[in-house]
Design a protein around this motif. Structure first.
Motif, PDB file in Angstrom:
ATOM      1  N   LYS A   9       0.833  -1.205   0.000  1.00  0.00           N
ATOM      2  CA  LYS A   9       0.000   0.000   0.000  1.00  0.00           C
ATOM      3  C   LYS A   9       0.866   1.253   0.000  1.00  0.00           C
TER       4      LYS A   9
ATOM      5  N   SER B 250       0.995   4.234  -2.827  1.00  0.00           N
ATOM      6  CA  SER B 250       0.784   5.631  -2.441  1.00  0.00           C
ATOM      7  C   SER B 250       1.917   6.515  -2.936  1.00  0.00           C
TER       8      SER B 250
ATOM      9  N   SER C 269       1.711   6.968  -6.686  1.00  0.00           N
ATOM     10  CA  SER C 269       0.619   7.874  -7.044  1.00  0.00           C
ATOM     11  C   SER C 269       0.998   9.330  -6.767  1.00  0.00           C
TER      12      SER C 269
ATOM     13  N   ILE D 262      -6.081  13.611  -1.727  1.00  0.00           N
ATOM     14  CA  ILE D 262      -6.871  12.384  -1.517  1.00  0.00           C
ATOM     15  C   ILE D 262      -5.944  11.205  -1.229  1.00  0.00           C
ATOM     16  N   VAL D 263      -4.832  11.107  -1.953  1.00  0.00           N
ATOM     17  CA  VAL D 263      -3.884  10.010  -1.718  1.00  0.00           C
ATOM     18  C   VAL D 263      -3.277  10.114  -0.320  1.00  0.00           C
TER      19      VAL D 263
ATOM     20  N   ILE E 104      -4.654  11.488   2.349  1.00  0.00           N
ATOM     21  CA  ILE E 104      -5.691  11.108   3.317  1.00  0.00           C
ATOM     22  C   ILE E 104      -5.905   9.603   3.315  1.00  0.00           C
ATOM     23  N   TRP E 105      -5.909   9.003   2.138  1.00  0.00           N
ATOM     24  CA  TRP E 105      -6.143   7.570   2.014  1.00  0.00           C
ATOM     25  C   TRP E 105      -5.017   6.755   2.628  1.00  0.00           C
ATOM     26  N   SER E 106      -3.792   7.266   2.566  1.00  0.00           N
ATOM     27  CA  SER E 106      -2.632   6.509   3.046  1.00  0.00           C
ATOM     28  C   SER E 106      -2.296   6.784   4.509  1.00  0.00           C
ATOM     29  N   ASN E 107      -2.989   7.739   5.149  1.00  0.00           N
ATOM     30  CA  ASN E 107      -2.675   8.086   6.534  1.00  0.00           C
ATOM     31  C   ASN E 107      -3.915   7.900   7.403  1.00  0.00           C
ATOM     32  N   PRO E 108      -3.896   6.962   8.353  1.00  0.00           N
ATOM     33  CA  PRO E 108      -5.085   6.734   9.203  1.00  0.00           C
ATOM     34  C   PRO E 108      -5.481   7.964  10.016  1.00  0.00           C
TER      35      PRO E 108
ATOM     36  N   ARG F 295      -7.797   9.986   8.008  1.00  0.00           N
ATOM     37  CA  ARG F 295      -9.074   9.311   7.758  1.00  0.00           C
ATOM     38  C   ARG F 295      -9.971   9.319   8.992  1.00  0.00           C
TER      39      ARG F 295
END
Length: 283
Positions: free
Chosen positions: A206, A210, A213, A256-257, A259-263, A266
């Protein structure tokens, strides 16, 4: 991103270096979006006064400063990821890993100064000078002086933009090194896997996705920005419209990437959604 990072920094005496980078990056992008909206509003509703030299120069300079700042902060984010996550054993890399926390404030300050210096030449109406070869000699002399001023400012802008390529180099090199380190570690974990599902292996895959991307979005943004900066396309042409759309979409995709890769990023929207749901039920 800005809300989550700011909430952590407000409650602590020393700001974490990662959150300092995220605050700088997110605030510069939010400011740039507001700047673009204001610029569009003035272009539509105040067109005659907007294209006066002073107003246009201010907006052009501010826009370039925010673009350069966003490029620098994005590069420092890649460098920070590489130094903190990659597992290289070289002495210089270990030295950076031990001192990166103290270096981050100076890195950010240097970025602001470099962005400001690179944007200063745009304060002049560089492209507003035109040669007039049919004018009388008295006018021609002044025209030559203006043309010389234009050429010198154009050279200064070219040098500034050549120097601003440094954040792109930093971002690309650090991202490639990080991907290489993660890939080597992932291959080692795959060779030692027992056949069961390994959460650590999934986390590494993952992370690789990230970083790839983020790198693609960063380089795409820089290419579109360069095309617009040097007027490679005609005004209102399809390629220029595509570059503008890409420049608007890449920062959003980049966020967005992240936010998606960092808990941590999120959790905040989920918490806000949960609190709003509870409040609505109580009403």
């Amino acid at each position: 991103i800005l809300a989550a990072s700011s909430s952590i920094c407000i409650g602590s005496k020393t700001w974490p270096p990662y959150d300092m980078i995220m605050i700088s990056l997110s605030s510069s992008r939010i400011t740039m979006q507001c700047w673009i909206i204001l610029d569009l509003f003035l272009t539509i509703f105040c067109e005659p006064s907007y294209f006066e030299e002073n107003i246009f120069g201010v907006f052009k300079t501010g826009y370039m400063f925010l673009n350069y700042s966003s490029l620098w902060f994005g590069a420092w984010l890649s460098v920070f990821y590489c130094i903190k996550v990659a597992s290289f054993t070289q002495s210089f890399f270990i030295w950076l890993k031990l001192r990166i926390a103290r270096m981050v404030p100076w890195m950010l300050l240097t970025s602001w100064l470099c962005s400001f210096m690179a944007a200063i030449p745009f304060a002049w109406d560089v492209y507003g000078v035109h040669d007039n070869f049919t004018a009388p000699s008295s006018v021609t002399n002044s025209s030559v002086m203006r043309t010389t001023r234009k050429d010198s400012l154009g050279l200064l802008i070219l040098l500034c933009n050549a120097g601003i390529g440094m954040p792109v180099i930093l971002s690309v090199v650090s991202s490639i090194l990080l991907i290489q380190s993660l890939w080597i570690h992932t291959r080692q974990m795959q060779n030692n896997a027992s056949g069961f599902r390994d959460p650590s292996l999934e986390a590494h895959m993952k992370a690789i996705k990230s970083v790839c991307s983020l790198l693609i979005l960063y380089v795409t943004y820089f290419i579109a920005f360069t095309f617009l900066l040097y007027n490679f396309f005609l005004s209102f042409s399809t390629p220029k419209s595509i570059c503008i759309a890409v420049m608007a979409a890449c920062p959003t995709g980049h966020s967005i990437v992240i936010i998606w890769s960092n808990p941590k990023f999120r959790e905040l929207p989920a918490r806000i959604w949960h609190n709003s749901t509870v409040l609505s039920e109580l009403r």
